[in-house]
Design an enzyme around this catalytic site. Structure first.
Site, PDB file in Angstrom:
ATOM      1  N   GLU A 148       0.810  -1.220   0.000  1.00  0.00           N
ATOM      2  CA  GLU A 148       0.000   0.000   0.000  1.00  0.00           C
ATOM      3  C   GLU A 148       0.839   1.263   0.000  1.00  0.00           C
ATOM      4  O   GLU A 148       0.472   2.265  -0.614  1.00  0.00           O
ATOM      5  CB  GLU A 148      -0.944   0.005   1.206  1.00  0.00           C
ATOM      6  CG  GLU A 148      -2.166  -0.894   1.047  1.00  0.00           C
ATOM      7  CD  GLU A 148      -1.883  -2.364   1.275  1.00  0.00           C
ATOM      8  OE1 GLU A 148      -0.763  -2.687   1.718  1.00  0.00           O
ATOM      9  OE2 GLU A 148      -2.760  -3.201   1.018  1.00  0.00           O
ATOM     10  N   HIS A 185     -10.775  -4.920  10.121  1.00  0.00           N
ATOM     11  CA  HIS A 185     -11.282  -4.857   8.750  1.00  0.00           C
ATOM     12  C   HIS A 185     -12.652  -4.202   8.634  1.00  0.00           C
ATOM     13  O   HIS A 185     -13.317  -4.347   7.621  1.00  0.00           O
ATOM     14  CB  HIS A 185     -11.375  -6.263   8.160  1.00  0.00           C
ATOM     15  CG  HIS A 185     -10.090  -6.821   7.657  1.00  0.00           C
ATOM     16  ND1 HIS A 185      -8.950  -6.875   8.421  1.00  0.00           N
ATOM     17  CD2 HIS A 185      -9.747  -7.350   6.460  1.00  0.00           C
ATOM     18  CE1 HIS A 185      -7.977  -7.422   7.719  1.00  0.00           C
ATOM     19  NE2 HIS A 185      -8.425  -7.721   6.523  1.00  0.00           N
TER      20      HIS A 185
END
Ligand code: TPP
Ligand code: MG
Lengths: 327, 320
Positions: free
Chosen positions: A62, A131
């Site tokens: 990322e 998440h």
């Protein structure tokens, strides 16, 4: 102009496709965007259609997805960098906050940074504490970065096209549980672009102003239906962008309803509601007949077990309750 | 290395069959909507997990990513409570708050499964730092997927382990893919162990991760190395027979490819080895298989009968 009922997923795909067709500098990169076809199937078929030069699978990296998008944008490309879910954007936070949001300012305008980071947000799917965030408000803290939070297919399409065409970096946040939602969207207009930073009245009403976005639209819409049965008319204002934040329609609405409830999926501490409440006090204090109420997730990490996860998230009943408290 | 005896082999076999049957049942429970969220099956990779855990010494540690059911069962966590966690029950190993991706057992030095790719690598470094700091002979085996080797966490953790001489076995479970991305599409150096050179740590072996004995031996040696000389990077070459998680359309690989690997099923291989080595062992194996079926049935029953968490559970443990 022809309109067609399409899903948010289709709206996003068509916005991406049209913009890639329009401008050769626009390209996509991210995890599983190519061969897989996008984790949420938004870029399904794009690899075949546009080729590996413009649809670039990345490793699970990322930091470099966001950071290289900044460099590519400074150098003249128009990257659409996909971060699979906003939870993983935390890994890329430095590139996003320290560079994406600042290279234009820091070098006195020598560089622009027309990056769009597309990502998904939201809990309620039993994905557990790491998440299930809906932390888009964090990103809206920083000047230099726009934050888009569309909640309908119409908005998703027009706002994504706007984000791609804008010369500023945009964190474009899609709600992972809303991709199948449908609404009418212009289909034969390649220049259907909505303005950046404009909120929208999604439901007119005179008794209470509900300020919300994305998943909050659903909870608020259901709540408004319930309230309507009791003769209470809620006005629902969809922020659509957390930055630029357009509260003019909210101030205007408050002058009529004198009551505000803010509904969001974020955590309660330092959230959107806090900002809206402060600004409403600043701009429309004299019109308020009750303190601004906030409905948000509870102040806990989201657990896996469905029953307690749902307890922690907002819902229509919680919105109804808050509205009744301000009436 | 001394060959394991019959009892040990049977124990490994039992654990591998337990993991397999447990997860097959989980897949069914997922289809029935009783398990939610993400479910990442370990099926096909059991030899790696069991080989690793069997190599741990008494005070060694293990930590892994979200594909963690195999490790949880291998370290000896009670299938009843693991199943209860899968079902989001109060009796689960994390009280129903963690779910499939977040199993852990402090008492067994299993430091948990983690859902952020690579996020647990620095934790492993920190756990190893504790051992160095307190001058204890303890090694941390840090498992990770091939995909996790491309996130910054990997770089920072391996480098730190080198300069601080941390007792870590960095163990890459190379199953060929990170989601749908094949290793050679994600890594400039697809022979991942070679990266050890760049960090100045020991380049360990690339072992056949479908062979329980080979994994056990190699990890035992790696632990010995880490204990005496510091970090080592090794790979277990394996394959996941199922999708990345439930609902994976699997467009990135062919049925033929999957079939090629399932032929080398690690459980079948261990079974064949045991039967080869010990006449009449088939009887033992069958007894184990039946016993496991019973264990799983009991685990599911326990989990289904357990209560769901409460509001108090929701708000507890936010702070210590
Ligand atoms: C930082 C981060 N980025 C992306 C993801 C989404 N994701 C979950 S698992 C995975 C693939 C990981 O592959 P690998 O490390 O090889 O492990 P495997 O699943 O093969 O066991 C991805 C991309 C994530 N969980 N965390
Ligand atoms: Mg992998």
């Amino acid at each position: 102009m022809t309109e067609k009922s399409i899903t948010i997923r289709e709206a996003l795909s068509s916005a991406l496709r049209e913009e890639m067709q329009r401008d050769e500098r626009v390209f996509i990169m991210g995890e599983e965007v190519g061969v897989w076809g996008g984790t949420y199937a938004v870029t399904r078929g794009f690899l075949d259609e546009f080729g590996a030069r413009r649809v670039r699978d990345t490793p699970i990296s990322e930091m470099v997805i966001a950071g290289s998008a900044v460099g590519a944008a400074m150098a003249g490309l128009r990257p659409i960098a996909e971060i699979m879910t906003i939870n993983f954007a935390f890994v890329a936070m430095d590139a996003i906050i320290n560079h994406m949001a600042k290279v234009h300012y820091m070098f006195n305008g020598q560089f622009t940074c027309p990056v769009v980071i597309r990502t998904t947000t939201g809990g309620g799917k039993q994905l557990g504490a790491t998440h299930s965030h809906a932390p888009e408000v964090i990103f809206a803290h920083f000047p230099g970065l726009y934050v888009a939070v569309p909640g309908t297919a119409y908005d998703a399409k027009g706002m994504l096209k706007a984000a791609i065409r804008d010369d500023n970096p945009v964190l474009f946040v899609e709600h992972s549980t809303m991709l199948q939602r449908r609404s009418a969207v212009p289909v034969d207009d390649a220049d259907f672009v909505l303005p950046v930073g404009k909120s929208d009245i999604k439901r007119p009403g005179k008794d209470v102003t509900i300020v919300t976005y994305q998943k909050g639209l659903e909870w608020s819409g259901q709540a408004a239906d319930l309230l309507a049965q009791e003769g209470i008319e809620a006005e629902i204002i969809d922020l659509r962008w957390l930055r630029p934040l357009d509260l003019e329609p909210v101030f205007e609405s408050v002058r009529k309803t004198n009551r505000v409830v803010v509904v969001e999926e974020s955590l309660p501490h330092f959230n959107v509601g806090a900002e809206v409440a402060a600004q409403v006090m600043d701009q429309a204090f004299d019109y308020l007949d009750a303190p601004v109420k906030r409905v948000s997730a509870m102040d806990v990490p989201l657990p896996y077990a469905s029953n307690i996860e749902m307890m922690a998230l907002p819902d229509a009943q919680k919105v109804v309750k808050a509205v009744k408290e301000v009436l | 290395m001394a060959a394991p005896g019959k009892e040990t082999l049977l124990e490994w076999y039992r654990t591998m069959v337990l993991i397999r049957r447990f997860e097959e049942r989980c897949a069914e429970l997922y289809q029935q909507g009783k398990i939610g969220g993400f479910l990442h099956l370990y099926i096909g990779q059991e030899a790696t997990g069991v080989g690793i855990v069997s190599a741990l010494r008494k005070n060694d540690h293990v930590i892994t990513a979200y594909r963690d059911h195999g490790i949880a069962l291998a370290v000896g966590m009670d299938p009843k409570h693991v199943m209860a966690e899968m079902l989001g029950k109060r009796t689960g190993t994390s009280g129903g708050k963690g779910g499939s991706m977040h199993l852990a057992d402090r008492s067994r030095n299993f430091w948990g499964g983690y859902g952020i790719v690579g996020g647990h690598l620095p934790l492993a470094a920190g756990i190893a730092l504790k051992a160095r700091y307190l001058e204890q002979d303890e090694v941390v085996v840090c498992m990770m997927g091939d995909g996790a080797t491309n996130i910054g966490y990997f770089h920072e953790s391996l480098n730190l382990s080198a300069i601080w001489d941390l007792p870590v076995v960095w163990l890459v479970e190379n199953n060929g893919y990170g989601m749908g991305t094949a290793v050679d599409r994600a890594s400039g150096q697809p022979e991942i162990v070679k990266r050890a050179i760049g960090y100045g740590i020991k380049e360990g072996p690339r072992i056949d991760g479908m062979d329980t004995l080979a994994v056990h031996d190699a990890v035992s040696e790696a632990i010995a190395h880490a204990s005496k000389h510091g970090p080592i990077l090794m790979e277990s070459l394996t394959y996941r027979f199922e999708g990345h998680s439930m609902g994976d359309p699997e467009r990135y690989r062919t049925k033929d490819e999957v079939a090629r690997y399932t032929e080398g099923d690690p459980i079948g291989r261990l079974r064949g080895y045991i039967i080869d080595q010990y006449k009449g062992a088939a009887k033992n194996l069958e007894a184990i298989e039946q016993e496991v079926v019973k264990t799983i049935a009991e685990a599911v029953e326990f989990a289904e009968d357990s209560p769901v968490p409460t509001y108090d559970d929701l708000v507890s443990h936010v702070y210590a």
